[in-house]
Write an enzyme that holds these catalytic residues in place. Sequence first.
Site: not given
Ligand code: GLC
Length: 714
Positions: A253
């Site tokens: 993430d």
């Molecule tokens: C975020 C989320 C994830 C997302 C990523 C990019 O913190 O947890 O679901 O795809 O960052 O935005």
Amino acid sequence: MEEVEKKDNTKKQLNFLSWEDAKKEAKKFLQNFTLKEKISLMYGSALNPMKRCVGQIEPIKVGWFNKGVKFAGIKFDDGPTGPRFQKGLTNSWPAPINLASTFNKELVYEVGKAQGYDFYHTGINVALTPCINLLRVPQGGRIFEGYGENPFLTGELCVELIKGIQSNGVIACAKHFIGNEQEKYRIASNSIIDERTLMEIYAEPFYKAIKKGDVGCIMCSYNAVNGTLLFKNKLMNEILKEKFGFNGFIISDWYAVNDDSPDSVNNGLDINMPGTISKLPVVYGILNPSFWSKIPKYVEQNLIKEEKINETAERIISTMFKFDQIKYFPKNEYYSQNFITEESKKLNRRVAAESNILLKNENNILPINLQKIEEQNKKYKIALLGIDAFKGNFYGQEPSFSNYIKSKVKADGHLTNGYGSGTTTYNYVIVPYDGIKSKINNFKNIELIPYAKLDKNENEDIETSKKIAEICDLVLIFVHSISGEGCLKIANSFGDRNDLDILHNGNQLIEEISQINQNVIVVINSPGPVNMDWKDKVKGIIFGGFAGQESGNGIADVLFGDVNPSGHLPFVIGKKEQYPSEINGLQEYDLLSSVKNVKIDEFKDTVKYDEGLFIGQYWFDKNNKIPTYYFGYGLSYTQFEFSDLSCNYDKNLKKLTAKYKIKNIGNYDGSAVALLYLTFPSEVENYPIRVLKGFDKYLLKINEIKECLYYSLF
Ligand code: GLC
């Protein structure tokens, strides 16, 4: 923004490969890559909305003035309701909680395909969806991005979305592996989950995403499970790659990689997103220099084996070959073509209507028969009350970055989505007022009286609303609640909701209106369960979820009978204290906790999954708790009769076959949802009383009988 004819000029015939052939192609493609070039595939550059993506792996350029392109790079964009950073040129779909409410596999596949079309044509290689975490706690911030509480329903529907997206040559990314069911301190929270619960409940959707959906990418979550943060947790290798045979690649993430331990790579992480080696110094990058720059040294010191780097590079490149992304892929930086068409609007509107869940319909107050009312030839007044019926400043769109920072966003109008990375940049939104007005316009005896106003405390103006309700024949009240990703603080939520109450004093508005008018219909737009202590005081209740750009048309189609509602609850609705676990209090967000290395004794929150297998309705069943509304509940304007159920289990094939009949015995054509549960023998100890193991949806005309067959291979 006007539509332009959808041109397929960028879409060539896609040539998908088997994993075996894709791996062969990848090996050939990588033959002349240096170690450094392979490592450069393993981290991204910083968040980059200017490049119309939320993250990217930079291209590898070679030759004179770097004119030659050895590798074109990879672009990632959110999310579960369609492309996030595409400047409003693509559709803003109903939230996945609404897709789940349809219990319609074919429809979810169609949405996936349409979303895949938008991602493909805007040059996004990897769509960061579906979110398959479960609705474990009703206040969970991102439950609208998921498919509800049930692992079987989530698994079956996420497979359809993945297949739809990937059918258009875009890699889907199942997220967030694993145990990420709350937003509170997610970057520094430790989920304590026993192995049986982990495998039978939370890993099931990932198992199906891999085995049935053939998903190309999986994102690991921020949190820890049983003491180890997921980005370096061996569960990635042990469960996804070894047990489930995952062939694709695992990404972190965003900014989840917050230390320089080689365990991340060795335990299965393939890509650090968005990476912290970037052209622009990002906050986290400064505080947390990317350890990816240390990989070459780790390889020299044999802390990371070179064959691990080769395996990771082959996973990434073979996945791209599998979905035909190497030879040609559209570029997107300066796209200006709009992909919102009559067809995509129609599909949005169909899902918005089909995902509405009719919870109560006393004296058949619904559907509202405008023609019949008109023919009575006397004035008929309909009050439209509640701030959620009208357009506000925030309706679920991607807020501006400054609003994120200042958290200036208010839920001051109709909600069609939650907030955070699951939102999109909207091109337009149809709110209930728009949809209802357009239905009523041609009836001269019917007058719509719209009113809603929030005071300085963001509460509804109940007194004026009462005066209007008093003089009306029928009252429609739209109420809402909101939650999202832990990046904004809105009303009673900072990611997670603090409680299950409707916002803006909506409960009191309903209570007081219902005392002066007997014909009240309430529509709820919310990420999940809300308190409904007033439910016996009104005649009609519809749960609308978050229904995307065509929300107002969808609810209007249902209210006035153009669509017979067929949504069913993908979660049980009860009082907050009836659920097995709660999120006590909101987080106080401190940036530092999201960048510094979180050691095992520094977790800010420990989340004990003590309820084990008994998630949602299974908990209510086990403890004889009577919910407000059961998982799977949903009415129709017609009635269905289920009969002649017979089952057979073929031990050799491990195949369960169920036969049954459904008859439409009411006065409307409508769709019925059949849910098939299994009760295991008592020898299987401490197990949910009835486990969802099948569902199907059938459209039946008045008096039509369908012989239905369901089979499941365990
Ligand atoms: C975020 C989320 C994830 C997302 C990523 C990019 O913190 O947890 O679901 O795809 O960052 O935005």
